[in-house]
Structure formats: structure tokens, C-alpha cells
Design a protein around this motif. Sequence first.
Motif, PDB file in Angstrom:
ATOM      1  N   ASP A  97       0.807  -1.224   0.000  1.00  0.00           N
ATOM      2  CA  ASP A  97       0.000   0.000   0.000  1.00  0.00           C
ATOM      3  C   ASP A  97       0.840   1.273   0.000  1.00  0.00           C
ATOM      4  O   ASP A  97       0.289   2.385   0.045  1.00  0.00           O
ATOM      5  N   GLY A  98       2.163   1.130  -0.011  1.00  0.00           N
ATOM      6  CA  GLY A  98       3.022   2.311  -0.083  1.00  0.00           C
ATOM      7  C   GLY A  98       3.066   3.137   1.183  1.00  0.00           C
ATOM      8  O   GLY A  98       3.639   4.218   1.198  1.00  0.00           O
ATOM      9  N   GLY A  99       2.434   2.665   2.239  1.00  0.00           N
ATOM     10  CA  GLY A  99       2.445   3.406   3.490  1.00  0.00           C
ATOM     11  C   GLY A  99       1.479   4.568   3.544  1.00  0.00           C
ATOM     12  O   GLY A  99       1.533   5.380   4.470  1.00  0.00           O
ATOM     13  N   SER A 100       0.557   4.669   2.594  1.00  0.00           N
ATOM     14  CA  SER A 100      -0.392   5.785   2.577  1.00  0.00           C
ATOM     15  C   SER A 100      -1.818   5.293   2.717  1.00  0.00           C
ATOM     16  O   SER A 100      -2.138   4.145   2.397  1.00  0.00           O
ATOM     17  N   GLY A 101      -2.701   6.178   3.176  1.00  0.00           N
ATOM     18  CA  GLY A 101      -4.105   5.838   3.277  1.00  0.00           C
ATOM     19  C   GLY A 101      -4.736   5.575   1.926  1.00  0.00           C
ATOM     20  O   GLY A 101      -5.570   4.670   1.775  1.00  0.00           O
ATOM     21  N   VAL A 102      -4.365   6.368   0.921  1.00  0.00           N
ATOM     22  CA  VAL A 102      -4.882   6.164  -0.437  1.00  0.00           C
ATOM     23  C   VAL A 102      -4.479   4.790  -0.943  1.00  0.00           C
ATOM     24  O   VAL A 102      -5.292   4.033  -1.486  1.00  0.00           O
ATOM     25  N   GLY A 103      -3.212   4.455  -0.756  1.00  0.00           N
ATOM     26  CA  GLY A 103      -2.741   3.152  -1.194  1.00  0.00           C
ATOM     27  C   GLY A 103      -3.397   2.020  -0.439  1.00  0.00           C
ATOM     28  O   GLY A 103      -3.708   0.957  -1.009  1.00  0.00           O
ATOM     29  N   CYS A 107      -5.540  -1.099  -1.938  1.00  0.00           N
ATOM     30  CA  CYS A 107      -5.284  -2.514  -1.659  1.00  0.00           C
ATOM     31  C   CYS A 107      -6.554  -3.221  -1.195  1.00  0.00           C
ATOM     32  O   CYS A 107      -6.852  -4.338  -1.627  1.00  0.00           O
ATOM     33  N   VAL A 108      -7.282  -2.585  -0.295  1.00  0.00           N
ATOM     34  CA  VAL A 108      -8.517  -3.184   0.202  1.00  0.00           C
ATOM     35  C   VAL A 108      -9.502  -3.391  -0.944  1.00  0.00           C
ATOM     36  O   VAL A 108     -10.137  -4.451  -1.070  1.00  0.00           O
ATOM     37  N   HIS A 109      -9.635  -2.388  -1.812  1.00  0.00           N
ATOM     38  CA  HIS A 109     -10.555  -2.515  -2.944  1.00  0.00           C
ATOM     39  C   HIS A 109     -10.148  -3.666  -3.854  1.00  0.00           C
ATOM     40  O   HIS A 109     -10.987  -4.487  -4.262  1.00  0.00           O
ATOM     41  N   THR A 124       0.082  -5.421   7.870  1.00  0.00           N
ATOM     42  CA  THR A 124       1.052  -4.528   8.518  1.00  0.00           C
ATOM     43  C   THR A 124       1.029  -3.210   7.772  1.00  0.00           C
ATOM     44  O   THR A 124       1.799  -2.983   6.840  1.00  0.00           O
ATOM     45  N   ALA A 125       0.113  -2.331   8.168  1.00  0.00           N
ATOM     46  CA  ALA A 125      -0.164  -1.099   7.436  1.00  0.00           C
ATOM     47  C   ALA A 125       0.163   0.120   8.281  1.00  0.00           C
ATOM     48  O   ALA A 125      -0.329   0.251   9.405  1.00  0.00           O
ATOM     49  N   LEU A 126       0.955   1.000   7.721  1.00  0.00           N
ATOM     50  CA  LEU A 126       1.312   2.232   8.417  1.00  0.00           C
ATOM     51  C   LEU A 126       0.102   3.136   8.574  1.00  0.00           C
ATOM     52  O   LEU A 126      -0.027   3.856   9.572  1.00  0.00           O
ATOM     53  N   ASP A 127      -0.818   3.118   7.606  1.00  0.00           N
ATOM     54  CA  ASP A 127      -2.066   3.874   7.673  1.00  0.00           C
ATOM     55  C   ASP A 127      -3.182   2.954   7.203  1.00  0.00           C
ATOM     56  O   ASP A 127      -3.429   2.816   6.007  1.00  0.00           O
ATOM     57  N   TYR A 128      -3.858   2.309   8.159  1.00  0.00           N
ATOM     58  CA  TYR A 128      -4.891   1.332   7.808  1.00  0.00           C
ATOM     59  C   TYR A 128      -6.207   2.046   7.535  1.00  0.00           C
ATOM     60  O   TYR A 128      -7.222   1.825   8.197  1.00  0.00           O
ATOM     61  N   GLY A 130      -8.217   1.633   5.111  1.00  0.00           N
ATOM     62  CA  GLY A 130      -9.244   0.753   4.582  1.00  0.00           C
ATOM     63  C   GLY A 130      -9.895  -0.142   5.619  1.00  0.00           C
ATOM     64  O   GLY A 130     -10.778  -0.940   5.268  1.00  0.00           O
ATOM     65  N   ALA A 131      -9.522  -0.011   6.884  1.00  0.00           N
ATOM     66  CA  ALA A 131     -10.070  -0.877   7.931  1.00  0.00           C
ATOM     67  C   ALA A 131     -11.596  -0.834   8.001  1.00  0.00           C
ATOM     68  O   ALA A 131     -12.233  -1.891   8.145  1.00  0.00           O
TER      69      ALA A 131
END
Length: 435
Positions: A97-103, A107-109, A124-128, A130-131
Motif C-alpha cells: 500500500d506504499g504506506g499511505s491511506g490512499v494506497g 489494496c482493500v478494494h 502490517t499497514a502504516l495507515d490502515y 481501509g479498515a
Amino acid sequence: MRPSRAVETALALLLAGLAALVTGCGSRLPERAFETRPTVHPSGGEPLRVGVITSATSPVGGDALTGPRDGALAYFAALNARGGLDGRRIEVLTCDDGGSGVGNNACVHRLVDERKVFALVATTALDYAGAPRVSAAGVPDIGGQPLTPAYETYPHLYGIYGSSAPRTGAAPGWHGVLYGGTEVYRWFRTHLGARTAAVVSYNQAASAAYARLVADGLRKEGYRVVDEQVDFVLPNFRAVAADLRAQRVDVVFDAMDSHGNARLCEAMQASGVRVAAKVTNVQNWNAAVPRDYARAPGCRAALYATGSSRSYDDTSVPAVREFRAAMERRGQRALSQWQLEGWAAAMWFTDAARSCLGTDERGPTRACVERYVNRAEPYTARGLLLPVRFEHLAEPPEFRDTCLSVARWRDGHGWVAQGDMNRNCATVPQLGYRP
């Protein structure tokens, strides 16, 4: 206080990210961010598809967050080599996901909406970001690393360390407040006789806030606390080292990144500072210690790590030997504690899915998998994890009987376990903090 098993890790990752300028644009990731990991040909039924989301490329560096992913991939590869889950192979789709919320949302989509994965494992997401979408879709996310409050907020998300929070989706923890214990500080006071502790932080908001939490917990355990703060851009670690010596500090905690820790240790080495313990976290519980602390052998000899899983160097345990053999087969000899926890996450999912076999249901279902994860009996991953459970308590506990895994670095031996983690236990106060 010690806020939670992973807060210190998230803090270190955040601080590392401050050193990088990151610009995000667009609404999707390149195709190379999504990888299908093929294994053996299926021998019984369609593959069971799972997803692994990792901030593999991010502001915090190339391999800072890839350990859980690599451990999970090793487990599923070994499982498939043995014939899979009752003859059905596990197909693993990874996404960076590149460590970003957009990414992360992309990924979730891709994994949940388009590829229809059955579950997520070892996220293991720095900005989850998509939770909420994962939870709304009812996709079980098992054994993720809680770098954000998502695993203390949403149903269907199961962090590797468990949770007692209601997790209704409304707010993290109990009305936005999380709780953690003082077991780490209790251990060093009891086993090393530590009485004076230093907490070293940057003059940066996140670092300073975390340092205050640590200092509060130390004082709760009766320590005399020495607060040390350095400039984030031009830190004067020599001045800190001189004060540590003058204050006769027994143990050093920090609210800094890995680079800052290494530089602090070098300053301590140069100033002749000797402490009983320099305490680090699970993110730095890895084989890179000789390289990272090459110029600080004295500090390296006092390096301790604490966490909730059995040391990957404890080869007296069969489950650890199995993990190490599988990692070696994949050519990964530089091991880490996060890899072991990713392996345990994949095992957890597999055990949950296997529990569904032989029931009236046609193969594993998400509801059946979640019943296993939510059962009253705690999960230990064959002794690799301290007992993990999900309790959904309406009110936070004031005290808890909490256990702790502790390891000390020894040159030539690696990380040596300090006692049995299932006996390193104490009843400690639970103190609240807002994430």
C-alpha cells in the motif's frame, strides 16, 4: 506507562517517517504493487484465497514493515508443500500500500472487492485507512500488527496481540481511550533491581507525548525518572550521555527511531556510560543488531527487547525450529521477531479454517473462522505467542495479570530469552491514554 504491545513500534515508525517528504497522488496503485504468490497445484478443490497487505514501500524504509508478510508467506508455502488445507492449497495475494491511506484503500478494494479474498492475514499497514471497509465487508483480518488503533476499533479485525475493547466501530478502545500495563517496568525493577530510569525523546510532538506515557508508567512502578530531550534535527546525544552518567541511570527507555537509538548508544559508548539495560521494542528484535550497534559494543551488551512472542532464537522450542527451517528454505537467513509473528498469524488463520472441516458447513466459512478466533480458549500458536484472546469488555480493567517475553542480545548467541515468557507475569495497573 507502557501503553500497549505495539505503540512503541508505531511511534518508532512515525518518527522514521518524519525524516522523509512524501507526496501522494492518484487513486490507485501500480499493478506491480499486487502480487499473486503461486505455490503447488491444487490437489483438492478450488484454492482458498487470502490477502496480505503490507506497507512494503513507505516513508520508513524498504524492509521496515515486511517481516510479518514474509513470515506468513513462509508458513503458507510450507503448508501447501504438505498438501494444503485438507488437500486445498492456500493462494496468497500480496499488496503493497506504499504506506499511505490512499494506497491502503486501493489494496482493500483490489483484494476484498475485486479478488474476493476469503480473509486478510498478517496485515502490517502504516495507515490502515481501509479498515472500515474491511470490517463492513465482514472479511476477517487475522493476526495483523496494530500500528494504528484500527484493531481496537472495528469488528472482524483481530490483531496479533488480542484485545479486550468492545470494538464496535465507534471509537478506539473505551470511548476513545486505550489502556496498557506497566509490566515492562515491573520486570526490570524486579529482575535487574533498576530504580533510576531515563526516557530519551525528541523535541517533536509524537515523541514527547509517548515519552510522557513511558515516564508516567515508570513513576507508577516507583522509579526515579530522568527526562532527556534532544533536538530532532541536530540531536546532542553526547550531552544526554553525560547526564545519564551523572544521574547514575540504571535503565534507558526511549521515544526515538532506530537510527536515534544507535546514535545514542554510540554516545554512551564514547562517554563510558554503563547501564543495566537499554530497552528496545519488537520492531528492533532482529538479526541486524551487530550492524546497527557495531560502534557501541558496551551498549549492545546491555540491549534488551520485550514483546509478546517467543524469541526466534529460542531453538529449544519445536515450533521455533519449524519456523526457522521454513525461512531458510526460502533463502531468508536474516531473521526477525516480526517474521515469527507473521508466521504465527498464518498458523492462526489455518487452525481456524481447519476447525471448520468436518462440520455441516461446506468447507470453511467466515463465520466459522471467526467463531474459532473469538472462542474463550486463548490462542498460542503452538507456544509461539503469549495467550491471545478477544474479550469485548464493557469497561476497562483496572489491573491485569500480564505476561511478558524478554530477550537479551548476546554476541555469538543472538537474542537469549530471559526466563519463560509464560512465567514472566505480574498483576499490574492499567493506565489510560488517547491514541
